[in-house]
Scaffold this motif. Structure first.
Motif, PDB file in Angstrom:
ATOM      1  N   GLY A   1      50.115 -11.964-100.097  1.00 19.06           N
ATOM      2  CA  GLY A   1      49.711 -10.569-100.233  1.00 19.06           C
ATOM      3  C   GLY A   1      48.307 -10.384 -99.732  1.00 19.06           C
ATOM      4  O   GLY A   1      47.608 -11.353 -99.445  1.00 19.06           O
ATOM      5  N   ASN A   2      47.925  -9.179 -99.658  1.00 18.35           N
ATOM      6  CA  ASN A   2      46.607  -8.864 -99.135  1.00 18.35           C
ATOM      7  C   ASN A   2      46.118  -7.645 -99.898  1.00 18.35           C
ATOM      8  O   ASN A   2      45.680  -7.777-101.035  1.00 18.35           O
ATOM      9  N   LYS A   3      46.302  -6.446 -99.369  1.00 20.16           N
ATOM     10  CA  LYS A   3      45.912  -5.266-100.144  1.00 20.16           C
ATOM     11  C   LYS A   3      46.617  -4.035 -99.598  1.00 20.16           C
ATOM     12  O   LYS A   3      47.003  -3.963 -98.423  1.00 20.16           O
ATOM     13  N   GLY A   4      46.774  -3.060-100.506  1.00 24.18           N
ATOM     14  CA  GLY A   4      47.292  -1.768-100.094  1.00 24.18           C
ATOM     15  C   GLY A   4      46.126  -0.805 -99.948  1.00 24.18           C
ATOM     16  O   GLY A   4      45.085  -1.023-100.529  1.00 24.18           O
ATOM     17  N   SER A   5      46.251   0.230 -99.156  1.00 20.81           N
ATOM     18  CA  SER A   5      47.417   0.538 -98.366  1.00 20.81           C
ATOM     19  C   SER A   5      47.420  -0.188 -97.035  1.00 20.81           C
ATOM     20  O   SER A   5      48.371  -0.059 -96.254  1.00 20.81           O
TER      21      SER A   5
END
Ligand SMILES: O=P(O)(O)OC[C@H]1O[C@](O)(CO)[C@@H](O)[C@@H]1O
Length: 528
Positions: A343-347
């Protein structure tokens, strides 16, 4: 499910912790309610095992170690007075060391105070401090932190170049529980060399955080480093953020470590409740179990919708994968357990791989991390009546909905703001969820035998390299790879020897390779 049923399911499964302002929603995981009853006996065993672990049982059977990271935030829980004292004393030492450093009482010989921190460590000795620095360091911290977390020479050069003028006022933390991890040792040697080049005495700048009696501990003592902080035997690397490993760096950056510990303690209390529906870590473990059939069949995608939590998924990658990724269960059966995390980040990621998540291979479940407060102070309107934060919130809700409509399950963790308290709570939540899940699937979540194989193989390659250099130094003529392998009594190691030579040549290490590198058998090697 129609909207009314879904809304009811949301309310039925919503967990809320008033003290922490924390929410957990597993309603968008499509389990049947009767799975709870089916899982009940396993959870009862897991709760009992967890209680025994907190009481000081040997929870890591192969290493005969206790697992006591829960005691760090509530020393009263430590199984004996000595352990309690160790924890309390370490916290006091961190506070007094920080005070001396911040006031300049303890300062480097060539500057009135330390301005920067250089943290050298890897894995659990880096990921927590990196995550916490990104999440919580103030915009103008009393000391700026930098990390060396690899043995990559270019990476090391980059950090040292950034530090250059600040080196005389840099405090170096060498962090290694074992005190013998080669990458960290290499980082230390390189940093020492940089200090020597500037005619600075490394010992006046160095602090060790390590296990008692480790080789790093001995080096620090012999060389007279500024200080040494303990890394307790009963704290694993991946659960060490709330020990001196994470707390010293955080405190030096001006982060409120008491609040981190308080948040973790409050979450520990909440996750100690032996009832699935009233325990957020148990609910998480339950949702993971459902998602992957208790065999990790689906990957955990973690998307915090907040830039400062960017490194959370990386931090969780070690916590979850090193703990749960096991070949054998506790009874010795081959199980190949684990849950892959990324994962990383939204958006941000919605403009990258979320396309696949929405429509492609269904091999994952999502965890959204939502932060309710957008920022400190008011927001401008980017459109009439709408702020950037409204967009972020809308994008999270929209993505959750769009994924669900296409049979993609998700969990949502919601915190009020990114603060030391909420970050401490998040760390404690996932530590406990991983522990409970480990008990559910019957694996030892507290050892990591798999990483040893790669380390041993690397050591053997470096040994072979030393022998290659020795043979070449003693041989006046050029040799083919086969000849060289023969002389090394390693005829089945030609591919490894070829790669060693290619690397040595690329770094002008005194060898000459002639021939076509694309046809290794055509190559001849000699001293340069
Ligand atoms: O703190 P150390 O002993 O240098 O270990 C660093 C990391 O290496 C590992 O042992 C894996 O190789 C991790 O478990 C640990 O966090």
């Amino acid at each position: 499910m129609d909207a009314a049923t879904l809304w009811q399911r949301y309310q039925d499964w919503l967990y809320y912790h008033e003290g922490l302002g924390f929410y957990l929603d597993i309603s968008r995981m499509r389990f049947e309610d009767d799975l709870v009853a089916t899982m009940q006996p396993r959870f009862e065993c897991a709760f009992q095992a967890m209680a025994a672990l907190e009481a000081g049982a040997i929870a890591n059977p192969d290493e005969q170690r206790q697992v006591g990271h829960y005691w760090l935030r509530d020393p009263d829980l430590a199984p004996n007075a000595d352990l309690k004292q160790e924890i309390v004393e370490t916290l006091e030492e961190i506070a007094s060391f920080t005070q001396k450093i911040h006031t300049g009482t303890l300062h480097p010989p060539q500057a009135p105070r330390f301005t920067d921190i250089l943290s050298v460590g890897i894995g659990g000795s880096a990921l927590g401090p990196q995550f916490v620095a990104a999440a919580l360091a103030p915009t103008a911290p009393p000391m700026q932190i930098h990390f060396i977390d690899n043995t990559d020479p270019t990476g090391i050069d980059r950090v040292l170049t950034q530090l250059q003028d600040h080196l005389p006022s840099t405090l170096v933390l060498i962090i290694s529980k074992s005190g013998g991890t080669p990458e960290t040792r290499n980082g230390m040697v390189e940093v020492k060399a940089a200090f020597r080049d500037r005619h600075l005495d490394f010992a006046d700048h160095a602090v060790a955080i390590t296990g008692k009696g480790s080789s790093l501990d001995q080096i620090a003592t012999t060389e007279g480093w500024l200080a040494t902080f303990p890394m307790h035997d009963w704290v694993g690397g991946r659960t060490s953020e709330l020990s001196a490993v994470g707390l010293l760096a955080a405190s030096l950056q001006g982060i409120d470590i008491s609040a981190m510990l308080a948040g973790a303690k409050e979450m520990d209390a909440a996750t100690r409740v032996p009832e699935l529906r009233h325990n957020p870590a148990a609910l998480l473990a339950f949702a993971w179990y459902f998602a992957g059939n208790g065999r990790g069949e689906k990957d955990m995608v973690v998307l915090p919708y907040k830039d400062s939590l960017l490194l959370f998924s990386r931090y969780l990658q070690q916590l979850v994968m090193e703990s749960l990724g096991k070949e054998k269960d506790l009874d010795g059966n081959i199980v190949h357990q684990g849950i892959a995390v990324y994962g990383n980040k939204g958006s941000t990621d919605q403009h990258a791989y979320v396309q696949q998540l929405r429509e492609g291979v269904l091999n994952f479940f999502m965890t959204f991390i939502e932060v309710l407060a957008d920022r400190q102070g008011p927001s401008v309107e980017v459109e009439p009546g709408v702020t950037s934060g409204d967009y972020l919130s809308g994008l999270l809700q929209g993505t959750r909905q769009a994924l669900y409509e296409n049979d993609r399950d998700s969990i949502t963790v919601t915190i009020p703001q990114v603060t030391p308290r909420s970050v401490g709570a998040l760390i404690a939540l996932y530590e406990r969820a991983v522990g409970l899940y480990g008990f559910l699937v019957n694996v030892n979540a507290y050892h990591q035998p798999g990483v040893e194989a790669g380390k041993k193989a690397a050591a053997a390659i470096l040994d072979l390299q030393r022998q290659v250099m020795q043979v070449l130094q003693q041989t006046p003529t050029s040799l083919t790879l086969a000849d060289l392998a023969e002389r090394l009594a390693a005829p089945d190691q030609q591919e490894t020897i070829y790669k060693i030579l290619r690397h040595l040549q690329a770094n002008q290490r005194g060898i000459k390779l002639e021939g076509n590198p694309g046809h290794p058998t055509s190559l001849k090697v000699s001293r340069a």
